[in-house]
Write a protein that holds these residues in place. Structure first.
Motif, PDB file in Angstrom:
ATOM      1  N   GLY A 116     -17.407  -2.178  22.157  1.00 29.72           N
ATOM      2  CA  GLY A 116     -16.861  -0.882  22.541  1.00 29.72           C
ATOM      3  C   GLY A 116     -16.264  -0.111  21.390  1.00 29.72           C
ATOM      4  O   GLY A 116     -15.909   1.049  21.528  1.00 29.72           O
ATOM      5  N   ASP A 117     -16.167  -0.767  20.221  1.00 24.06           N
ATOM      6  CA  ASP A 117     -15.618  -0.077  19.056  1.00 24.06           C
ATOM      7  C   ASP A 117     -16.168  -0.701  17.766  1.00 24.06           C
ATOM      8  O   ASP A 117     -16.868  -1.715  17.800  1.00 24.06           O
ATOM      9  N   ILE A 118     -15.806  -0.096  16.652  1.00 24.40           N
ATOM     10  CA  ILE A 118     -16.340  -0.516  15.359  1.00 24.40           C
ATOM     11  C   ILE A 118     -15.853  -1.925  14.978  1.00 24.40           C
ATOM     12  O   ILE A 118     -16.618  -2.718  14.429  1.00 24.40           O
ATOM     13  N   GLN A 119     -14.599  -2.235  15.287  1.00 27.19           N
ATOM     14  CA  GLN A 119     -14.077  -3.549  14.933  1.00 27.19           C
ATOM     15  C   GLN A 119     -14.849  -4.659  15.645  1.00 27.19           C
ATOM     16  O   GLN A 119     -15.225  -5.655  15.019  1.00 27.19           O
ATOM     17  N   GLN A 120     -15.095  -4.500  16.948  1.00 28.68           N
ATOM     18  CA  GLN A 120     -15.874  -5.492  17.691  1.00 28.68           C
ATOM     19  C   GLN A 120     -17.287  -5.578  17.121  1.00 28.68           C
ATOM     20  O   GLN A 120     -17.840  -6.671  16.964  1.00 28.68           O
ATOM     21  N   ALA A 121     -17.875  -4.440  16.832  1.00 24.11           N
ATOM     22  CA  ALA A 121     -19.241  -4.401  16.303  1.00 24.11           C
ATOM     23  C   ALA A 121     -19.329  -5.145  14.974  1.00 24.11           C
ATOM     24  O   ALA A 121     -20.254  -5.932  14.757  1.00 24.11           O
ATOM     25  N   THR A 122     -18.367  -4.909  14.100  1.00 24.33           N
ATOM     26  CA  THR A 122     -18.364  -5.564  12.791  1.00 24.33           C
ATOM     27  C   THR A 122     -18.265  -7.080  12.937  1.00 24.33           C
ATOM     28  O   THR A 122     -18.977  -7.820  12.253  1.00 24.33           O
ATOM     29  N   GLN A 123     -17.407  -7.543  13.831  1.00 26.54           N
ATOM     30  CA  GLN A 123     -17.282  -8.982  14.089  1.00 26.54           C
ATOM     31  C   GLN A 123     -18.620  -9.575  14.519  1.00 26.54           C
ATOM     32  O   GLN A 123     -19.054 -10.605  14.005  1.00 26.54           O
ATOM     33  N   ILE A 124     -19.276  -8.920  15.471  1.00 26.61           N
ATOM     34  CA  ILE A 124     -20.557  -9.414  15.985  1.00 26.61           C
ATOM     35  C   ILE A 124     -21.611  -9.412  14.886  1.00 26.61           C
ATOM     36  O   ILE A 124     -22.385 -10.358  14.751  1.00 26.61           O
ATOM     37  N   MET A 125     -21.623  -8.361  14.067  1.00 34.15           N
ATOM     38  CA  MET A 125     -22.609  -8.271  12.980  1.00 34.15           C
ATOM     39  C   MET A 125     -22.490  -9.433  12.003  1.00 34.15           C
ATOM     40  O   MET A 125     -23.488  -9.881  11.451  1.00 34.15           O
ATOM     41  N   HIS A 126     -21.262  -9.892  11.775  1.00 32.23           N
ATOM     42  CA  HIS A 126     -21.045 -10.973  10.821  1.00 32.23           C
ATOM     43  C   HIS A 126     -21.224 -12.360  11.446  1.00 32.23           C
ATOM     44  O   HIS A 126     -21.319 -13.341  10.722  1.00 32.23           O
ATOM     45  N   GLN A 127     -21.297 -12.416  12.768  1.00 34.92           N
ATOM     46  CA  GLN A 127     -21.452 -13.694  13.460  1.00 34.92           C
ATOM     47  C   GLN A 127     -22.886 -13.970  13.893  1.00 34.92           C
ATOM     48  O   GLN A 127     -23.238 -15.115  14.147  1.00 34.92           O
ATOM     49  N   ASP A 178     -16.187   6.993  13.154  1.00 36.70           N
ATOM     50  CA  ASP A 178     -17.482   7.648  13.244  1.00 36.70           C
ATOM     51  C   ASP A 178     -18.583   6.601  13.322  1.00 36.70           C
ATOM     52  O   ASP A 178     -18.491   5.552  12.690  1.00 36.70           O
ATOM     53  N   GLY A 179     -19.627   6.884  14.088  1.00 35.29           N
ATOM     54  CA  GLY A 179     -20.740   5.952  14.203  1.00 35.29           C
ATOM     55  C   GLY A 179     -21.411   5.643  12.883  1.00 35.29           C
ATOM     56  O   GLY A 179     -22.019   4.586  12.725  1.00 35.29           O
ATOM     57  N   SER A 180     -21.276   6.538  11.918  1.00 35.49           N
ATOM     58  CA  SER A 180     -21.861   6.240  10.608  1.00 35.49           C
ATOM     59  C   SER A 180     -21.146   5.060   9.944  1.00 35.49           C
ATOM     60  O   SER A 180     -21.713   4.393   9.082  1.00 35.49           O
ATOM     61  N   ASP A 181     -19.908   4.769  10.384  1.00 42.34           N
ATOM     62  CA  ASP A 181     -19.212   3.580   9.889  1.00 42.34           C
ATOM     63  C   ASP A 181     -19.956   2.320  10.318  1.00 42.34           C
ATOM     64  O   ASP A 181     -20.018   1.345   9.569  1.00 42.34           O
ATOM     65  N   VAL A 182     -20.522   2.345  11.521  1.00 41.38           N
ATOM     66  CA  VAL A 182     -21.307   1.213  12.004  1.00 41.38           C
ATOM     67  C   VAL A 182     -22.548   1.052  11.131  1.00 41.38           C
ATOM     68  O   VAL A 182     -22.888  -0.054  10.702  1.00 41.38           O
ATOM     69  N   ILE A 183     -23.219   2.160  10.856  1.00 44.18           N
ATOM     70  CA  ILE A 183     -24.422   2.116  10.020  1.00 44.18           C
ATOM     71  C   ILE A 183     -24.074   1.573   8.636  1.00 44.18           C
ATOM     72  O   ILE A 183     -24.772   0.723   8.090  1.00 44.18           O
ATOM     73  N   ARG A 184     -22.981   2.045   8.078  1.00 41.97           N
ATOM     74  CA  ARG A 184     -22.532   1.587   6.756  1.00 41.97           C
ATOM     75  C   ARG A 184     -22.305   0.068   6.770  1.00 41.97           C
ATOM     76  O   ARG A 184     -22.707  -0.631   5.847  1.00 41.97           O
ATOM     77  N   GLU A 185     -21.693  -0.452   7.833  1.00 41.26           N
ATOM     78  CA  GLU A 185     -21.452  -1.896   7.947  1.00 41.26           C
ATOM     79  C   GLU A 185     -22.767  -2.671   8.022  1.00 41.26           C
ATOM     80  O   GLU A 185     -22.905  -3.726   7.404  1.00 41.26           O
ATOM     81  N   VAL A 186     -23.725  -2.145   8.777  1.00 42.68           N
ATOM     82  CA  VAL A 186     -25.034  -2.810   8.872  1.00 42.68           C
ATOM     83  C   VAL A 186     -25.681  -2.870   7.502  1.00 42.68           C
ATOM     84  O   VAL A 186     -26.211  -3.909   7.087  1.00 42.68           O
ATOM     85  N   ARG A 187     -25.648  -1.774   6.780  1.00 42.20           N
ATOM     86  CA  ARG A 187     -26.299  -1.711   5.468  1.00 42.20           C
ATOM     87  C   ARG A 187     -25.620  -2.602   4.423  1.00 42.20           C
ATOM     88  O   ARG A 187     -26.232  -2.959   3.432  1.00 42.20           O
ATOM     89  N   LYS A 188     -24.360  -2.963   4.649  1.00 43.37           N
ATOM     90  CA  LYS A 188     -23.642  -3.839   3.725  1.00 43.37           C
ATOM     91  C   LYS A 188     -23.978  -5.308   3.938  1.00 43.37           C
ATOM     92  O   LYS A 188     -23.678  -6.134   3.076  1.00 43.37           O
ATOM     93  N   LEU A 189     -24.573  -5.657   5.066  1.00 45.73           N
ATOM     94  CA  LEU A 189     -24.874  -7.060   5.346  1.00 45.73           C
ATOM     95  C   LEU A 189     -25.854  -7.595   4.311  1.00 45.73           C
ATOM     96  O   LEU A 189     -26.818  -6.923   3.957  1.00 45.73           O
ATOM     97  N   SER A 219     -29.944  -7.703   4.780  1.00 47.77           N
ATOM     98  CA  SER A 219     -30.096  -7.197   6.139  1.00 47.77           C
ATOM     99  C   SER A 219     -31.424  -6.480   6.338  1.00 47.77           C
ATOM    100  O   SER A 219     -31.821  -5.637   5.550  1.00 47.77           O
ATOM    101  N   THR A 220     -32.096  -6.852   7.403  1.00 48.42           N
ATOM    102  CA  THR A 220     -33.300  -6.150   7.833  1.00 48.42           C
ATOM    103  C   THR A 220     -33.040  -5.526   9.193  1.00 48.42           C
ATOM    104  O   THR A 220     -33.967  -5.165   9.908  1.00 48.42           O
ATOM    105  N   THR A 221     -31.764  -5.409   9.546  1.00 46.94           N
ATOM    106  CA  THR A 221     -31.366  -4.865  10.836  1.00 46.94           C
ATOM    107  C   THR A 221     -31.641  -3.365  10.884  1.00 46.94           C
ATOM    108  O   THR A 221     -31.196  -2.616  10.019  1.00 46.94           O
ATOM    109  N   ALA A 222     -32.367  -2.944  11.912  1.00 46.17           N
ATOM    110  CA  ALA A 222     -32.644  -1.523  12.117  1.00 46.17           C
ATOM    111  C   ALA A 222     -31.495  -0.901  12.912  1.00 46.17           C
ATOM    112  O   ALA A 222     -30.808  -1.588  13.672  1.00 46.17           O
ATOM    113  N   VAL A 223     -31.298   0.404  12.734  1.00 52.42           N
ATOM    114  CA  VAL A 223     -30.220   1.102  13.425  1.00 52.42           C
ATOM    115  C   VAL A 223     -30.779   2.297  14.192  1.00 52.42           C
ATOM    116  O   VAL A 223     -31.566   3.078  13.647  1.00 52.42           O
TER     117      VAL A 223
END
Length: 123
Positions: free
Chosen positions: A33-44, A60-71, A74-78
């Motif tokens: 439901g938020d960026i913090q939860q999303a970041t946790q899941i992305m790293h797990q 901002d949702g671009s923060d989520v994209i930025r986190e994905v790209r930092k993995l 990462s081959t995760t699509a957004v």
């Protein structure tokens, strides 16, 4: 192996609609439901796709994209989702562009079609 999708959406009814459609199509799903939860899941978890609302109360949702790209490696699509087309158009030229864009309101079939194209399989 099932492909995995993370849905990042603060509106619980919208999130449920997307998760239900993805699960019925055979995807393993995670939700935040938020960026913090999303970041946790992305790293797990290893994710194939992240569907991210561009209007989140925690940032901002671009923060989520930025986190994905930092993995690492990462081959995760957004998929960027927004009711505001100006946000989607602005995101196209940002430093962290999404791989696909979806304007609200949308039918779950539209989301499934985009996810299937991004993961390269038809379930």
């Amino acid at each position: 192996m099932k492909k995995s999708v993370l849905v990042v959406e603060d509106q619980s009814s919208q999130r449920k609609l997307m998760v239900d459609a993805l699960q019925r199509a055979g995807y393993a799903t995670f939700q935040a439901g938020d960026i913090q939860q999303a970041t946790q899941i992305m790293h797990q978890h290893k994710l194939d796709v992240v569907v991210a609302d561009m209007h989140l109360p925690s940032g901002d949702g671009s923060d989520v994209i930025r986190e994905v790209r930092k993995l690492p490696a990462s081959t995760t699509a957004v998929v960027a989702v927004s009711i505001d087309l100006a946000i989607l158009n602005q995101n196209i030229t940002s430093l962290f562009p999404a791989d696909a864009y979806l304007s609200k309101p949308f039918h779950p079939r539209e989301l499934l079609k985009i996810v299937e194209e991004l993961v390269g399989v038809s379930l």
